[in-house]
Design a protein around this motif. Structure first.
Motif, PDB file in Angstrom:
ATOM      1  N   PRO A 110       0.815  -1.231   0.000  1.00  0.00           N
ATOM      2  CA  PRO A 110       0.000   0.000   0.000  1.00  0.00           C
ATOM      3  C   PRO A 110       0.844   1.275   0.000  1.00  0.00           C
ATOM      4  CG  PRO A 110      -0.167  -1.165   2.107  1.00  0.00           C
ATOM      5  CD  PRO A 110       0.508  -2.084   1.157  1.00  0.00           C
ATOM      6  N   ARG A 111       1.935   1.315   0.783  1.00  0.00           N
ATOM      7  CA  ARG A 111       2.786   2.514   0.798  1.00  0.00           C
ATOM      8  C   ARG A 111       3.537   2.669  -0.537  1.00  0.00           C
ATOM      9  NH1 ARG A 111       3.223   0.397   5.979  1.00  0.00           N
ATOM     10  NH2 ARG A 111       2.662   1.835   7.686  1.00  0.00           N
ATOM     11  N   THR A 112       3.924   1.544  -1.094  1.00  0.00           N
ATOM     12  CA  THR A 112       4.601   1.579  -2.395  1.00  0.00           C
ATOM     13  C   THR A 112       3.659   2.085  -3.478  1.00  0.00           C
ATOM     14  OG1 THR A 112       5.927  -0.318  -1.686  1.00  0.00           O
ATOM     15  CG2 THR A 112       5.891   0.182  -4.049  1.00  0.00           C
ATOM     16  N   LYS A 113       2.437   1.626  -3.430  1.00  0.00           N
ATOM     17  CA  LYS A 113       1.439   2.064  -4.400  1.00  0.00           C
ATOM     18  C   LYS A 113       1.211   3.574  -4.296  1.00  0.00           C
ATOM     19  CE  LYS A 113      -2.001  -0.683  -4.748  1.00  0.00           C
ATOM     20  NZ  LYS A 113      -3.293  -1.412  -4.543  1.00  0.00           N
ATOM     21  N   LYS A 114       1.138   4.061  -3.077  1.00  0.00           N
ATOM     22  CA  LYS A 114       0.931   5.496  -2.857  1.00  0.00           C
ATOM     23  C   LYS A 114       2.127   6.296  -3.363  1.00  0.00           C
ATOM     24  CE  LYS A 114      -0.215   8.799   0.808  1.00  0.00           C
ATOM     25  NZ  LYS A 114      -0.489   8.969   2.276  1.00  0.00           N
ATOM     26  N   PHE A 115       3.330   5.778  -3.130  1.00  0.00           N
ATOM     27  CA  PHE A 115       4.533   6.473  -3.591  1.00  0.00           C
ATOM     28  C   PHE A 115       4.562   6.589  -5.107  1.00  0.00           C
ATOM     29  CE2 PHE A 115       8.783   5.737  -5.420  1.00  0.00           C
ATOM     30  CZ  PHE A 115       9.359   6.966  -5.135  1.00  0.00           C
ATOM     31  N   PHE A 116       4.309   5.487  -5.795  1.00  0.00           N
ATOM     32  CA  PHE A 116       4.366   5.527  -7.249  1.00  0.00           C
ATOM     33  C   PHE A 116       3.239   6.369  -7.837  1.00  0.00           C
ATOM     34  CE2 PHE A 116       7.266   1.890  -6.899  1.00  0.00           C
ATOM     35  CZ  PHE A 116       8.226   2.280  -7.816  1.00  0.00           C
ATOM     36  N   LYS A 117       2.147   6.470  -7.134  1.00  0.00           N
ATOM     37  CA  LYS A 117       1.085   7.364  -7.591  1.00  0.00           C
ATOM     38  C   LYS A 117       1.556   8.814  -7.522  1.00  0.00           C
ATOM     39  CE  LYS A 117      -3.792   8.481  -6.838  1.00  0.00           C
ATOM     40  NZ  LYS A 117      -5.013   8.185  -6.021  1.00  0.00           N
ATOM     41  N   GLU A 118       2.231   9.158  -6.435  1.00  0.00           N
ATOM     42  CA  GLU A 118       2.763  10.513  -6.292  1.00  0.00           C
ATOM     43  C   GLU A 118       3.875  10.775  -7.305  1.00  0.00           C
ATOM     44  OE1 GLU A 118       4.705  13.404  -2.793  1.00  0.00           O
ATOM     45  OE2 GLU A 118       4.311  11.270  -2.404  1.00  0.00           O
ATOM     46  N   LEU A 119       4.748   9.793  -7.483  1.00  0.00           N
ATOM     47  CA  LEU A 119       5.828   9.935  -8.447  1.00  0.00           C
ATOM     48  C   LEU A 119       5.281  10.073  -9.866  1.00  0.00           C
ATOM     49  CD1 LEU A 119       8.819   9.941  -9.169  1.00  0.00           C
ATOM     50  CD2 LEU A 119       8.777   7.429  -9.100  1.00  0.00           C
ATOM     51  N   SER A 120       4.249   9.319 -10.186  1.00  0.00           N
ATOM     52  CA  SER A 120       3.632   9.398 -11.515  1.00  0.00           C
ATOM     53  C   SER A 120       3.063  10.786 -11.762  1.00  0.00           C
ATOM     54  CB  SER A 120       2.528   8.344 -11.642  1.00  0.00           C
ATOM     55  OG  SER A 120       3.055   7.040 -11.519  1.00  0.00           O
ATOM     56  N   ARG A 121       2.455  11.364 -10.739  1.00  0.00           N
ATOM     57  CA  ARG A 121       1.901  12.710 -10.887  1.00  0.00           C
ATOM     58  C   ARG A 121       3.013  13.712 -11.197  1.00  0.00           C
ATOM     59  NH1 ARG A 121       1.774  16.779  -7.581  1.00  0.00           N
ATOM     60  NH2 ARG A 121       2.395  15.508  -5.782  1.00  0.00           N
ATOM     61  N   LYS A 122       4.144  13.579 -10.521  1.00  0.00           N
ATOM     62  CA  LYS A 122       5.266  14.493 -10.759  1.00  0.00           C
ATOM     63  C   LYS A 122       5.824  14.311 -12.164  1.00  0.00           C
ATOM     64  CE  LYS A 122       6.751  14.811  -5.895  1.00  0.00           C
ATOM     65  NZ  LYS A 122       6.640  16.274  -5.756  1.00  0.00           N
ATOM     66  N   ILE A 123       5.914  13.059 -12.616  1.00  0.00           N
ATOM     67  CA  ILE A 123       6.424  12.808 -13.966  1.00  0.00           C
ATOM     68  C   ILE A 123       5.475  13.402 -15.004  1.00  0.00           C
ATOM     69  CG2 ILE A 123       6.993  11.013 -15.648  1.00  0.00           C
ATOM     70  CD1 ILE A 123       7.876   9.245 -13.352  1.00  0.00           C
ATOM     71  N   CYS A 124       4.174  13.240 -14.784  1.00  0.00           N
ATOM     72  CA  CYS A 124       3.177  13.795 -15.713  1.00  0.00           C
ATOM     73  C   CYS A 124       3.298  15.311 -15.795  1.00  0.00           C
ATOM     74  CB  CYS A 124       1.772  13.399 -15.281  1.00  0.00           C
ATOM     75  SG  CYS A 124       1.388  11.650 -15.459  1.00  0.00           S
ATOM     76  N   GLU A 125       3.541  15.946 -14.663  1.00  0.00           N
ATOM     77  CA  GLU A 125       3.686  17.403 -14.647  1.00  0.00           C
ATOM     78  C   GLU A 125       4.911  17.834 -15.445  1.00  0.00           C
ATOM     79  OE1 GLU A 125       3.845  18.380 -10.546  1.00  0.00           O
ATOM     80  OE2 GLU A 125       1.688  18.181 -10.206  1.00  0.00           O
ATOM     81  N   CYS A 126       5.969  17.054 -15.374  1.00  0.00           N
ATOM     82  CA  CYS A 126       7.209  17.418 -16.071  1.00  0.00           C
ATOM     83  C   CYS A 126       7.145  17.075 -17.562  1.00  0.00           C
ATOM     84  CB  CYS A 126       8.403  16.704 -15.436  1.00  0.00           C
ATOM     85  SG  CYS A 126       8.754  17.222 -13.744  1.00  0.00           S
ATOM     86  N   SER A 127       6.555  15.942 -17.891  1.00  0.00           N
ATOM     87  CA  SER A 127       6.555  15.483 -19.281  1.00  0.00           C
ATOM     88  C   SER A 127       5.346  15.956 -20.066  1.00  0.00           C
ATOM     89  CB  SER A 127       6.604  13.948 -19.324  1.00  0.00           C
ATOM     90  OG  SER A 127       5.403  13.392 -18.793  1.00  0.00           O
ATOM     91  N   GLY A 128       4.248  16.242 -19.367  1.00  0.00           N
ATOM     92  CA  GLY A 128       3.016  16.614 -20.055  1.00  0.00           C
ATOM     93  C   GLY A 128       2.274  15.425 -20.626  1.00  0.00           C
ATOM     94  N   ASN A 129       2.783  14.225 -20.386  1.00  0.00           N
ATOM     95  CA  ASN A 129       2.139  13.009 -20.895  1.00  0.00           C
ATOM     96  C   ASN A 129       1.304  12.389 -19.785  1.00  0.00           C
ATOM     97  OD1 ASN A 129       1.373  10.554 -21.978  1.00  0.00           O
ATOM     98  ND2 ASN A 129       3.409  10.049 -22.759  1.00  0.00           N
ATOM     99  N   PRO A 130      -0.025  12.387 -19.913  1.00  0.00           N
ATOM    100  CA  PRO A 130      -0.860  11.848 -18.836  1.00  0.00           C
ATOM    101  C   PRO A 130      -0.709  10.350 -18.621  1.00  0.00           C
ATOM    102  CG  PRO A 130      -2.188  12.331 -20.784  1.00  0.00           C
ATOM    103  CD  PRO A 130      -0.833  12.884 -21.048  1.00  0.00           C
ATOM    104  N   ARG A 131      -0.076   9.648 -19.553  1.00  0.00           N
ATOM    105  CA  ARG A 131       0.097   8.204 -19.422  1.00  0.00           C
ATOM    106  C   ARG A 131       1.454   7.819 -18.855  1.00  0.00           C
ATOM    107  NH1 ARG A 131      -1.411   4.478 -24.182  1.00  0.00           N
ATOM    108  NH2 ARG A 131      -1.391   3.063 -22.406  1.00  0.00           N
ATOM    109  N   SER A 132       2.234   8.810 -18.474  1.00  0.00           N
ATOM    110  CA  SER A 132       3.579   8.523 -17.957  1.00  0.00           C
ATOM    111  C   SER A 132       3.527   7.582 -16.761  1.00  0.00           C
ATOM    112  CB  SER A 132       4.286   9.827 -17.569  1.00  0.00           C
ATOM    113  OG  SER A 132       4.466  10.656 -18.676  1.00  0.00           O
ATOM    114  N   GLY A 133       2.568   7.802 -15.867  1.00  0.00           N
ATOM    115  CA  GLY A 133       2.447   6.952 -14.689  1.00  0.00           C
ATOM    116  C   GLY A 133       2.125   5.521 -15.045  1.00  0.00           C
ATOM    117  N   GLU A 134       1.271   5.334 -16.050  1.00  0.00           N
ATOM    118  CA  GLU A 134       0.930   3.980 -16.474  1.00  0.00           C
ATOM    119  C   GLU A 134       2.133   3.296 -17.104  1.00  0.00           C
ATOM    120  OE1 GLU A 134      -1.121   0.504 -17.192  1.00  0.00           O
ATOM    121  OE2 GLU A 134      -1.568   2.188 -15.867  1.00  0.00           O
TER     122      GLU A 134
END
Length: 633
Positions: A568-592
């Motif tokens: 659960p903590r790992t899942k939450k971390f990668f969700k937060e990391l995905s949001r940051k990557i999306c903000e930097c790349s502009g690609n909404p699928r970066s997290g996926e």
């Protein structure tokens, strides 16, 4: 524009447009008639390339003047085409038709042809872009044909009578023959079709044509499936699952009463089953195949059986277009048909149908069926199977199945690794029973390799997951360092990585990766009840291990399971990391994409661990790790 085009043109701006046209035509034909009726399909020669551009601009200026300047810049002047050969170069002037690839081309074509198509005063007058049908009394349909031929010529279109098709029903044989002669007088090249060959927009309209259409699809899918052997297995399975199984047949299932032909549907499903078995080298027994045909969110491979969804597909399509069809036909027969199909489905599955407002969605019907199957499998499962099914249903463990299997992305699994990943997901035998290098007997499921200290794939997975995490942090513009010096706890152990800048609340983050075996005796009691339990236990241990760093750093455990499930903590971390990557790349699928990469690495590492139980595979981890880390440089 969809509102403007309806109820004549359904090729632009109308959801389920093709399905609406097919269902309307079928309802007309299935209404009994004592008098002869004509059913005429129109076909234009090279329609999109021949319409007059001056007429397009004129109708645009009249109907949507706010777009006139835009389209005038695109079509106001002739386009120069350069035809280059080895000896000479030739230029051609293109001054007619809409541009291929122009997303507004269907709208422009529909806008220009709406007026002439609307002139037809027949009972049925339906169009899907350049494919149209007119039906009703023979004289009215003939007059409509003549009127359309003249009106179409004014805008640059020409009816291709060799591809126009005529079907006549009702009345006596003599009356039907007279109708055919009537049309031959004005269009002698028109092709007269029988009920067995009557199709519209690729879908059979009458019951006599359904089975042959199904078998044609089976043959096409078989030809394509036979060519998959030239591809890497992972790519072949991806295409089989996403293109050649149910997707190949779905439009036909939604627009024709295929559910009445179970033998043909079973033949298609068996062909897919045989091909899946050949590609993966996994024995698709009844139990294994039953799980494989579930959607991935229910723990399967997503290779859903056509026979299982045929009734639901047709019923949902009919419910979705019922109101439009009712208004066009002027009859409530389609509502009665919807009711009968709902009752049939309810009786077959012994459960209530979806709520009325949801019956237009196929997923609302099939979700009930798949839930029943998955629930029954869980009820009959032992502890190991329960843990496997729960883990397979998690979003993280199924992410690798959605990853595009391309080498340059690092997502292509080797054939042996794919076979093990598929077998482990479906509970099929992974290997023959044998003795591990450590002396322990390995069963056919290969679970021992995931905990054996001599099966070195575990260490390679750990290193690759750290590298993937570091790379993801870099994509989020958060520099980091692996195996950071100065964070030794005093026992020689330190976290796997640390960020160079604050992660949250002004504190840098340290992380440590751990991978737990879902089926280990220590965890099986928990994982058979709650997916991700083993990873959560490991997370808590990591927090305790680095408790002394919590005052200066944010301690982030990254815990995974060998089935691909996250803690659960790992899942939450990668969700937060995905949001940051999306903000930097502009690609909404970066997290996926990140989740898919992690999932692929876990499956690859688990396969290497299983292979590592054989004595002649002892160097497998070194090769695995070298290639995976080099892939990230």
């Amino acid at each position: 524009m969809g509102d403007y085009f309806r109820p004549v043109q359904f090729g632009f701006g109308t959801k389920k447009g093709a399905e609406t046209v097919v269902h309307c035509a079928r309802e007309f034909l299935q209404t009994p008639s004592t008098e002869a009726r004509a059913f005429l399909k129109f076909d234009f020669s090279n329609a999109f390339n021949t319409v007059r551009r001056d007429k397009i601009l004129k109708i645009v200026k009249e109907r949507i003047p706010e777009y006139y300047r835009f389209f005038c810049s695109a079509y106001g002047e002739a386009t120069t085409l350069f035809c280059v050969s080895p000896s000479t170069g030739v230029t051609l002037s293109s001054d007619s038709g809409v541009q291929q690839g122009d997303p507004s081309a269907p709208m422009l074509y529909g806008l220009l042809t709406l007026a002439p198509c609307s002139l037809l005063k027949t009972i049925i007058n339906l169009w899907y872009l350049d494919d149209g049908v007119s039906a009703g009394s023979p004289p009215t349909v003939r007059d409509a044909f003549l009127e359309l031929r003249g009106a179409a010529a004014e805008i640059g279109l020409e009816l291709n009578t060799k591809k126009c098709e005529l079907y006549v029903d009702g009345g006596t044989a003599c009356e039907r023959a007279e109708v055919v002669r009537m049309f031959m007088d004005v269009a002698p090249d028109t092709h007269v079709v029988t009920a067995e060959r009557l199709e519209l927009l690729g879908s059979p309209l009458l019951a006599e044509a359904v089975e042959s259409a199904l078998m044609k699809k089976v043959g096409q899918a078989q030809v394509l499936a036979d060519q998959l052997g030239i591809l890497p297995t992972h790519q072949a399975l991806f295409l089989l699952k996403n293109c050649l199984s149910l997707p190949k047949l779905l439009y036909l299932l939604r627009t024709a009463e295929c559910w009445q032909f179970p033998d043909a549907l079973h033949k298609f499903d068996e062909m897919i089953r045989t091909k899946a078995e050949q590609l993966t080298n996994v024995a698709m027994t009844e139990t294994v195949w039953e799980q494989a045909t579930l959607p991935t969110k229910f723990g399967g491979l997503g290779m859903v059986k056509a026979a299982d969804v045929a009734l639901a597909a047709y019923a949902s399509s009919l419910h979705g277009v019922a109101n439009v069809v009712r208004n066009i036909i002027g009859s409530d027969a389609i509502s009665e048909k919807c009711t009968r199909l709902t009752e049939l489905w309810t009786e077959h599955y012994s459960t209530e149908a979806p709520r009325i407002e949801n019956r237009q969605f196929q997923s609302a019907w099939t979700a009930v069926q798949h839930t029943r199957t998955a629930t029954r499998m869980m009820e009959n499962a032992d502890v190991i199977t329960s843990a496997r099914l729960l883990a397979a249903s998690s979003s993280e463990s199924r992410a690798w199945l959605a990853a595009l299997p391309v080498t340059i992305f690092g997502n292509l699994l080797e054939d042996a690794h794919l076979r093990i990943a598929v077998a482990r997901r479906l509970g099929a035998p992974v290997c023959q029973q044998h003795v591990c290098r450590c002396g322990v007997t390995v069963d056919s499921l290969g679970h021992h390799g995931l905990v054996c200290k001599l099966a070195k794939g575990r260490h390679g997975t750990h290193a690759v997951l750290n590298a993937a995490t570091k790379r993801a942090l870099n994509s989020a513009r958060v520099p980091s360092t692996l195996e950071p010096p100065g964070l030794d706890r005093g026992d020689g152990k330190r976290p796997d990585g640390v960020t160079a800048f604050p992660w949250r609340n002004g504190k840098p983050m340290v992380w440590d990766v751990t991978v737990a075996d879902t089926f280990a005796q220590t965890y099986i009691g928990q994982t058979s009840r709650v997916p991700g339990s083993a990873a959560e236990i490991r997370e808590n241990r990591k927090l305790e291990k680095y408790d002394g760093l919590a005052d200066r750093y944010i301690v982030q455990p990254l815990a995974f399971e060998t089935t691909g499930t996250f803690g659960p903590r790992t899942k939450k971390f990668f969700k937060e990391l995905s949001r940051k990557i999306c903000e930097c790349s502009g690609n909404p699928r970066s997290g996926e994409f990140l989740r898919q990469r992690i999932s692929i690495e876990i499956q690859r590492g688990s396969a290497v661990s299983v292979l590592g139980t054989f004595s002649d595979m002892r160097d497998s981890e070194d090769v695995f790790l070298a290639f995976r880390l080099a892939d990230r440089e």
